[in-house]
Motif scaffolding. Structure first.
Motif, PDB file in Angstrom:
ATOM      1  N   ALA A  56       0.842  -1.193   0.000  1.00  0.00           N
ATOM      2  CA  ALA A  56       0.000   0.000   0.000  1.00  0.00           C
ATOM      3  C   ALA A  56       0.876   1.241   0.000  1.00  0.00           C
ATOM      4  O   ALA A  56       1.686   1.436   0.909  1.00  0.00           O
ATOM      5  CB  ALA A  56      -0.907  -0.009   1.226  1.00  0.00           C
ATOM      6  N   GLU A  57       0.715   2.069  -1.025  1.00  0.00           N
ATOM      7  CA  GLU A  57       1.523   3.279  -1.188  1.00  0.00           C
ATOM      8  C   GLU A  57       0.721   4.510  -0.774  1.00  0.00           C
ATOM      9  O   GLU A  57      -0.508   4.547  -0.890  1.00  0.00           O
ATOM     10  CB  GLU A  57       1.949   3.435  -2.652  1.00  0.00           C
ATOM     11  CG  GLU A  57       2.766   2.287  -3.178  1.00  0.00           C
ATOM     12  CD  GLU A  57       2.487   2.019  -4.645  1.00  0.00           C
ATOM     13  OE1 GLU A  57       3.349   1.466  -5.332  1.00  0.00           O
ATOM     14  OE2 GLU A  57       1.384   2.381  -5.096  1.00  0.00           O
ATOM     15  N   SER A  58       1.448   5.520  -0.336  1.00  0.00           N
ATOM     16  CA  SER A  58       0.820   6.796  -0.022  1.00  0.00           C
ATOM     17  C   SER A  58       1.847   7.905  -0.192  1.00  0.00           C
ATOM     18  O   SER A  58       3.051   7.634  -0.245  1.00  0.00           O
ATOM     19  CB  SER A  58       0.280   6.804   1.414  1.00  0.00           C
ATOM     20  OG  SER A  58       1.325   6.616   2.343  1.00  0.00           O
ATOM     21  N   GLY A  59       1.349   9.134  -0.295  1.00  0.00           N
ATOM     22  CA  GLY A  59       2.233  10.285  -0.293  1.00  0.00           C
ATOM     23  C   GLY A  59       2.445  10.978  -1.616  1.00  0.00           C
ATOM     24  O   GLY A  59       3.141  11.986  -1.674  1.00  0.00           O
ATOM     25  N   GLY A  60       1.874  10.481  -2.680  1.00  0.00           N
ATOM     26  CA  GLY A  60       2.030  11.160  -3.960  1.00  0.00           C
ATOM     27  C   GLY A  60       1.254  12.460  -3.985  1.00  0.00           C
ATOM     28  O   GLY A  60       0.519  12.794  -3.052  1.00  0.00           O
ATOM     29  N   GLY A  61       1.430  13.233  -5.060  1.00  0.00           N
ATOM     30  CA  GLY A  61       0.695  14.484  -5.185  1.00  0.00           C
ATOM     31  C   GLY A  61       1.383  15.421  -6.144  1.00  0.00           C
ATOM     32  O   GLY A  61       2.237  15.011  -6.930  1.00  0.00           O
ATOM     33  N   SER A  62       0.990  16.682  -6.065  1.00  0.00           N
ATOM     34  CA  SER A  62       1.543  17.706  -6.946  1.00  0.00           C
ATOM     35  C   SER A  62       2.378  18.682  -6.139  1.00  0.00           C
ATOM     36  O   SER A  62       2.005  19.047  -5.014  1.00  0.00           O
ATOM     37  CB  SER A  62       0.409  18.449  -7.651  1.00  0.00           C
ATOM     38  OG  SER A  62      -0.316  17.588  -8.500  1.00  0.00           O
ATOM     39  N   VAL A  63       3.472  19.122  -6.720  1.00  0.00           N
ATOM     40  CA  VAL A  63       4.379  20.033  -6.036  1.00  0.00           C
ATOM     41  C   VAL A  63       5.076  20.895  -7.076  1.00  0.00           C
ATOM     42  O   VAL A  63       5.222  20.481  -8.230  1.00  0.00           O
ATOM     43  CB  VAL A  63       5.388  19.244  -5.178  1.00  0.00           C
ATOM     44  CG1 VAL A  63       6.311  18.419  -6.050  1.00  0.00           C
ATOM     45  CG2 VAL A  63       6.152  20.148  -4.241  1.00  0.00           C
ATOM     46  N   GLN A  64       5.505  22.073  -6.658  1.00  0.00           N
ATOM     47  CA  GLN A  64       6.252  22.933  -7.556  1.00  0.00           C
ATOM     48  C   GLN A  64       7.711  22.500  -7.607  1.00  0.00           C
ATOM     49  O   GLN A  64       8.210  21.866  -6.680  1.00  0.00           O
ATOM     50  CB  GLN A  64       6.162  24.377  -7.081  1.00  0.00           C
ATOM     51  CG  GLN A  64       4.769  24.968  -7.195  1.00  0.00           C
ATOM     52  CD  GLN A  64       4.747  26.434  -6.848  1.00  0.00           C
ATOM     53  OE1 GLN A  64       5.639  26.946  -6.172  1.00  0.00           O
ATOM     54  NE2 GLN A  64       3.718  27.130  -7.302  1.00  0.00           N
TER      55      GLN A  64
ATOM     56  N   GLY B  50      11.488  22.244  -7.021  1.00  0.00           N
ATOM     57  CA  GLY B  50      12.217  22.583  -5.808  1.00  0.00           C
ATOM     58  C   GLY B  50      11.550  22.107  -4.540  1.00  0.00           C
ATOM     59  O   GLY B  50      12.154  22.172  -3.459  1.00  0.00           O
ATOM     60  N   GLY B  51      10.331  21.640  -4.651  1.00  0.00           N
ATOM     61  CA  GLY B  51       9.593  21.168  -3.486  1.00  0.00           C
ATOM     62  C   GLY B  51       9.961  19.753  -3.090  1.00  0.00           C
ATOM     63  O   GLY B  51      10.839  19.124  -3.687  1.00  0.00           O
ATOM     64  N   SER B  52       9.278  19.254  -2.065  1.00  0.00           N
ATOM     65  CA  SER B  52       9.557  17.932  -1.513  1.00  0.00           C
ATOM     66  C   SER B  52       8.271  17.125  -1.360  1.00  0.00           C
ATOM     67  O   SER B  52       7.197  17.687  -1.148  1.00  0.00           O
ATOM     68  CB  SER B  52      10.215  18.058  -0.136  1.00  0.00           C
ATOM     69  OG  SER B  52      11.453  18.725  -0.219  1.00  0.00           O
ATOM     70  N   LEU B  53       8.424  15.834  -1.461  1.00  0.00           N
ATOM     71  CA  LEU B  53       7.354  14.880  -1.171  1.00  0.00           C
ATOM     72  C   LEU B  53       7.969  13.666  -0.510  1.00  0.00           C
ATOM     73  O   LEU B  53       9.148  13.351  -0.726  1.00  0.00           O
ATOM     74  CB  LEU B  53       6.621  14.436  -2.443  1.00  0.00           C
ATOM     75  CG  LEU B  53       5.658  15.412  -3.104  1.00  0.00           C
ATOM     76  CD1 LEU B  53       5.190  14.841  -4.453  1.00  0.00           C
ATOM     77  CD2 LEU B  53       4.473  15.695  -2.211  1.00  0.00           C
TER      78      LEU B  53
ATOM     79  N   ASN C  52      10.242   4.046   2.842  1.00  0.00           N
ATOM     80  CA  ASN C  52       9.912   5.431   2.548  1.00  0.00           C
ATOM     81  C   ASN C  52      10.868   6.001   1.515  1.00  0.00           C
ATOM     82  O   ASN C  52      12.033   5.596   1.451  1.00  0.00           O
ATOM     83  CB  ASN C  52       9.990   6.276   3.825  1.00  0.00           C
ATOM     84  CG  ASN C  52       9.088   5.756   4.920  1.00  0.00           C
ATOM     85  OD1 ASN C  52       7.893   5.599   4.722  1.00  0.00           O
ATOM     86  ND2 ASN C  52       9.673   5.464   6.078  1.00  0.00           N
ATOM     87  N   LEU C  53      10.388   6.941   0.749  1.00  0.00           N
ATOM     88  CA  LEU C  53      11.230   7.643  -0.208  1.00  0.00           C
ATOM     89  C   LEU C  53      11.047   9.139   0.013  1.00  0.00           C
ATOM     90  O   LEU C  53       9.978   9.685  -0.290  1.00  0.00           O
ATOM     91  CB  LEU C  53      10.864   7.267  -1.640  1.00  0.00           C
ATOM     92  CG  LEU C  53      11.762   7.865  -2.723  1.00  0.00           C
ATOM     93  CD1 LEU C  53      13.172   7.259  -2.633  1.00  0.00           C
ATOM     94  CD2 LEU C  53      11.187   7.628  -4.119  1.00  0.00           C
ATOM     95  N   GLN C  54      12.058   9.774   0.553  1.00  0.00           N
ATOM     96  CA  GLN C  54      12.050  11.215   0.731  1.00  0.00           C
ATOM     97  C   GLN C  54      12.597  11.851  -0.540  1.00  0.00           C
ATOM     98  O   GLN C  54      13.738  11.566  -0.932  1.00  0.00           O
ATOM     99  CB  GLN C  54      12.900  11.622   1.939  1.00  0.00           C
ATOM    100  CG  GLN C  54      12.976  13.114   2.162  1.00  0.00           C
ATOM    101  CD  GLN C  54      11.635  13.715   2.550  1.00  0.00           C
ATOM    102  OE1 GLN C  54      10.893  13.144   3.334  1.00  0.00           O
ATOM    103  NE2 GLN C  54      11.325  14.880   1.989  1.00  0.00           N
ATOM    104  N   MET C  55      11.804  12.693  -1.160  1.00  0.00           N
ATOM    105  CA  MET C  55      12.186  13.303  -2.433  1.00  0.00           C
ATOM    106  C   MET C  55      12.287  14.811  -2.244  1.00  0.00           C
ATOM    107  O   MET C  55      11.278  15.470  -1.944  1.00  0.00           O
ATOM    108  CB  MET C  55      11.149  12.968  -3.507  1.00  0.00           C
ATOM    109  CG  MET C  55      10.915  11.478  -3.689  1.00  0.00           C
ATOM    110  SD  MET C  55       9.810  11.088  -5.060  1.00  0.00           S
ATOM    111  CE  MET C  55       8.271  11.776  -4.452  1.00  0.00           C
ATOM    112  N   ASN C  56      13.484  15.319  -2.381  1.00  0.00           N
ATOM    113  CA  ASN C  56      13.739  16.753  -2.227  1.00  0.00           C
ATOM    114  C   ASN C  56      14.183  17.359  -3.552  1.00  0.00           C
ATOM    115  O   ASN C  56      14.624  16.638  -4.454  1.00  0.00           O
ATOM    116  CB  ASN C  56      14.811  16.988  -1.171  1.00  0.00           C
ATOM    117  CG  ASN C  56      14.415  16.483   0.203  1.00  0.00           C
ATOM    118  OD1 ASN C  56      13.240  16.527   0.583  1.00  0.00           O
ATOM    119  ND2 ASN C  56      15.381  15.995   0.957  1.00  0.00           N
TER     120      ASN C  56
END
Length: 114
Positions: free
Chosen positions: A5-13, A15-18, A79-83
């Motif tokens: 089960a995945e979570s945390g996707g979305g839209s970002v500008q 330079g942003g982070s998810l 987890n995958l921290q994306m900066n």
């Protein structure tokens, strides 16, 4: 049967982070590796980052220094921290687990756009 089960996707500008999370459930024996892949229309699914039970990590060259993969002690959550996200990071991201078989999550959309 194993479910991811995945979570945390979305839209970002740009330079942003998810932060993406993936939690496994079901008849888990033991995973050797968990990781994240991504896919855009017309292209093959590509490895983004992976982590082993021993904590060894690997990253695609395009995300080194920006993304960080981590896991919980039970090795059921990754987890995958994306900066510093870039438009070229836009894709559907899939969680993957290997151990007693290969398993995939349903995918979560990440969109990076101004």
């Amino acid at each position: 049967q194993v479910q991811l089960a995945e979570s945390g996707g979305g839209s970002v500008q740009p330079g942003g982070s998810l932060r993406l999370s993936c939690t496994a459930s079901g008849r888990i024996i033991s995973f050797g590796t968990m990781g994240w892949y991504r896919q855009t229309p017309g292209k093959q699914r590509e490895l983004v980052a992976a982590i082993t039970g021993g904590g060894y990590t690997s990253y695609a060259d395009s995300v080194k220094g920006r993304f960080s993969i981590s896991r919980d002690r039970a090795f059921k959550t990754v987890n995958l921290q994306m900066n510093d996200l870039k438009p070229e990071d836009t894709a559907v991201y899939y969680c993957n687990a290997r151990g007693g078989g290969e398993y995939w999550g349903q995918g979560t959309q990440v969109t990076v756009s101004s």
